[in-house]
Design an enzyme around this catalytic site. Structure first.
Site, mmCIF file in Angstrom:
data_model
loop_
_atom_site.group_PDB
_atom_site.id
_atom_site.type_symbol
_atom_site.label_atom_id
_atom_site.label_comp_id
_atom_site.label_asym_id
_atom_site.label_seq_id
_atom_site.Cartn_x
_atom_site.Cartn_y
_atom_site.Cartn_z
ATOM 1 C CG HIS A 1 -0.673 -0.040 2.476
ATOM 2 N ND1 HIS A 1 -0.377 1.275 3.088
ATOM 3 C CD2 HIS A 1 -0.079 -0.769 3.545
ATOM 4 C CE1 HIS A 1 0.296 1.085 4.429
ATOM 5 N NE2 HIS A 1 0.053 -0.382 4.589
ATOM 6 C CD GLU B 1 -3.299 -1.539 5.273
ATOM 7 O OE1 GLU B 1 -3.275 -2.693 5.738
ATOM 8 O OE2 GLU B 1 -2.906 -0.548 5.696
ATOM 9 C CD GLU B 2 -2.032 2.191 7.563
ATOM 10 O OE1 GLU B 2 -2.621 2.033 8.434
ATOM 11 O OE2 GLU B 2 -0.531 2.148 7.457
#
Lengths: 343, 332
Positions: free
Chosen positions: B63, B196-197
């Protein structure tokens, strides 16, 4: 042009507790179908209205406005003729004692939520709010009669009543999200195929309040090129933090968030500026809490934006919305649907 | 690897704002792949064709995005209020330098009356030195993102500390693999994912588009080798971590076994990873579309999500070497 006040009053009166959106389907269709070319349903009961542009190859725009409302389901019929319930969606028990409700059994029944008068309350009793499971609905019937009309699973909604506040505010239940349904229909109704830059699917989505269900399923099979989600947003109240609310009466709000598409969002803001439609921006850092959160991630991804109508008293039976905000939201949506998103 | 990482950390990429980083990685990879493009959400997908008659599709994902902040409100005083994007550790972030995506710098400060145990986003502000709201608004707008300033310091051996190594180290590994990969039987998709986070979002749509047969995520993982750490049999410097499980996924055991076997045969140092908290793109790739055989290779990292994430470049090199060995034989 559609009379927004009449349209919203009619929509508010329809029963649409999540999972039971079909209850007033015929009345819903008679209100909305006249303004569209076609209509279809899907496996989760989404009401999908279609309007075509002259150009068959025009991009497909999904407009998602959820149609369901929070409510309750009967869980038990007590010996004394009272009903106990569970919640469907986010129900605030602070507002429940003494609330008026409608029970949608074999017949429609009026009920009031039991509340102990202050005279009878033990001053030392717990000040804690009742749990939903502790609420009791009084219908006046005996258990025997009630059992013939109501069963476990019967939906219950706030009593439908529309009133007005000074300054052009309509007050009632289910304005989350019927204020946006009214905005969407009133935006699309006057548009003809020549002026549309998109083929339009308006999804009055179901079960939003219980997990964004209709929005997710709808986006998958509609498979749009763009999506705009119309939902209500928390309007400022005297005791609410400023940076988490929008101003009622100041026009639609446009969401800035990681999940929404910046290019589409900037296009919307640009159209608002050009058409001199008052708007506000609201930051919803990670996610918007609307169907946009699932639509944007559907299939290969969908560029999605969120436009919101400020709503006071969200999730109560006295939600209040500015008719002027709805009208401005409709104007903004019309601007979007008649212009192309720059590549 | 270290030189690539140095370049990658300098470009801001808070979740949802990965555009500049994607364009930079595109320039690095243009000569090493057959096709490179960005998708609707902004994922960067670089494709390298396989030699097999009916090649399988292998998706390698790291990511691009990093945790950060988004401006929500500017006070009359010119101080800036914000919301968080991803899991911010405010004890680690207090009194740090921050940088906005347009290059404006500031410092992240907690309300003086708040005890460290009560730190949260609403108790912090950013001071960009503006004298008032008007001056601040000329430089920063509502919705602008910022993050702790990037940094990289060399420590003992090949160990480094700084940020954001989560997950620029994964991106550096993917770039290293792409540059070194000669030819292999399978079609390989190098995917630099977004968001992604904030819920493994980019990998969902990218995996739906690609429909891979095999998918491997490259990310950092926690370690058990520091005081107060949760018990965990992972140490910095002990090799590539072959993920068996994290809180979001149980990796496909066929792929795990193949990774272990290949590492042993090629004398590549590895350790087996079970992470009890946290998730990766592995989970979303496993269940996207018709599903994929999914796993992950992790770089053991101390102090994740702080300004001094610490890792050993040797572990990252092991992840790259193991992947090249896997791809050489084909994953089927």
């Amino acid at each position: 042009m559609i009379n927004i006040k009449e349209m919203l009053s009619s929509l508010s009166s329809l029963m649409s507790v999540s999972g039971f959106e079909r209850y007033d389907k015929d009345r819903l269709l008679s209100l909305i179908s006249p303004y569209f070319d076609a209509y279809r349903e899907d496996a989760v009961g989404n009401f999908i209205f279609i309007k075509k542009a002259n150009n068959e190859d025009a991009p497909l725009m999904l407009i998602d406005t959820h149609y369901d409302e929070i409510g309750m389901l009967v869980t038990d019929i007590k010996d004394n003729g009272f009903l106990s319930v569970t919640n469907v969606g986010g129900l605030d028990t602070r507002i429940m004692p003494a609330a008026e409700v409608t029970i949608y059994g074999k017949e429609m029944l009026f009920g009031v939520v039991d509340s102990t008068p202050p005279h009878l309350k033990d001053p030392k009793a717990s000040k804690k709010l009742p749990k939903v499971s502790e609420l009791l609905i009084d219908t006046g019937y005996t258990k025997e009669t009630l059992s013939k009309i109501v069963s476990i699973g019967t939906p219950v909604s706030f009593y439908p009543r529309i009133s007005e506040l000074e300054g052009g505010y309509l007050v009632g239940k289910g304005l989350d999200n019927k204020a946006c349904v009214a905005a969407a229909v009133s935006a699309i109704a006057p548009l003809n195929a020549d002026s549309l830059r998109y083929n339009i699917c308006l999804n009055l989505s179901t079960r939003e309040e219980i997990g964004l269900v209709g929005g997710k399923v709808g986006a998958y099979h509609i498979d749009p090129d763009y999506a705009i989600v119309l939902d209500v947003n928390l309007a400022a109240a005297p005791d609410a933090p400023k940076h988490r609310t929008v101003k009622p009466g100041a026009g639609p709000s446009v969401s800035l968030s990681a999940v929404t598409d910046r290019a589409l969002t900037h296009h919307i803001i640009d159209r608002a500026k050009r058409a001199e439609i008052p708007y506000q921006t609201v930051v919803e850092t990670v996610s918007t809490g609307t169907n946009a959160d699932v639509i944007a991630l559907s299939r290969c991804g969908v560029p999605t934006a969120v436009v919101s109508v400020p709503l006071k008293g969200m999730h109560t039976y006295t939600e209040a919305v500015s008719l002027d905000d709805i009208e401005k939201t409709a104007r903004l949506l019309r601007e979007i649907l008649t212009s192309e998103v720059p590549k | 690897m270290l030189n690539t990482l140095k370049k990658l950390i300098k470009i801001s990429g808070v979740s949802g704002r990965e555009h500049n980083l994607a364009e930079f990685i595109k320039t690095l990879l243009a000569d090493y792949c057959d096709r490179i493009e960005r998708d609707t959400l902004g994922n960067l997908i670089a494709f390298k064709r396989g030699t097999a008659e009916k090649p399988k599709k292998v998706m390698l994902a790291a990511h691009m995005d990093e945790i950060g902040f988004m401006t929500t409100f500017i006070e009359d005083s010119g101080l800036i209020r914000f919301g968080t994007i991803g899991g911010i550790n405010f004890n680690a972030a207090a009194y740090s330098e921050v940088v906005f995506e347009q290059g404006i710098k500031g410092v992240l400060i907690p309300d003086k009356s708040v005890a460290p145990a009560d730190y949260k986003a609403t108790k912090f502000y950013v001071d960009i030195g503006a004298r008032n709201k008007k001056e601040a608004e000329r430089r920063v707008k509502i919705g602008d993102c910022f993050s702790l300033s990037p940094s990289l310091i060399r420590l003992c051996g090949e160990r480094i500390a700084g940020r954001p190594f989560d997950d620029r180290i994964g991106c550096a590994i993917l770039i290293d693999i792409a540059k070194k990969l000669k030819s292999c039987p399978d079609d390989v998709y190098f995917v630099f994912t977004v968001q992604e986070e904030v819920g493994c979002r980019g990998s969902k749509t990218a995996a739906f588009t690609i429909a891979p047969d095999y998918a491997i995520a490259y990310d950092v993982t926690s370690t058990g080798d520091m005081p107060g750490a949760d018990p965990m049999a992972i140490k910095v410097g002990e090799g590539a971590a072959i993920k068996i499980k994290d809180a979001s996924v149980i990796c496909d055991n066929r792929l795990v076994s193949l990774m272990q076997k290949t590492a042993k045969e090629n004398k590549i140092p590895f350790q087996n990873e079970i992470l009890t908290a946290g998730g990766t793109d592995t989970s979303s790739m496993q269940v996207a579309g018709n599903g994929a055989v999914a796993g992950a290779l992790s770089v053991p990292t101390r102090y994740i999500h702080s300004g001094v994430e610490l890792l050993d470049i040797k572990d990252a090199k092991a992840c790259s070497a193991l992947t090249l060995a896997l791809l050489a034989n084909g994953l089927d």
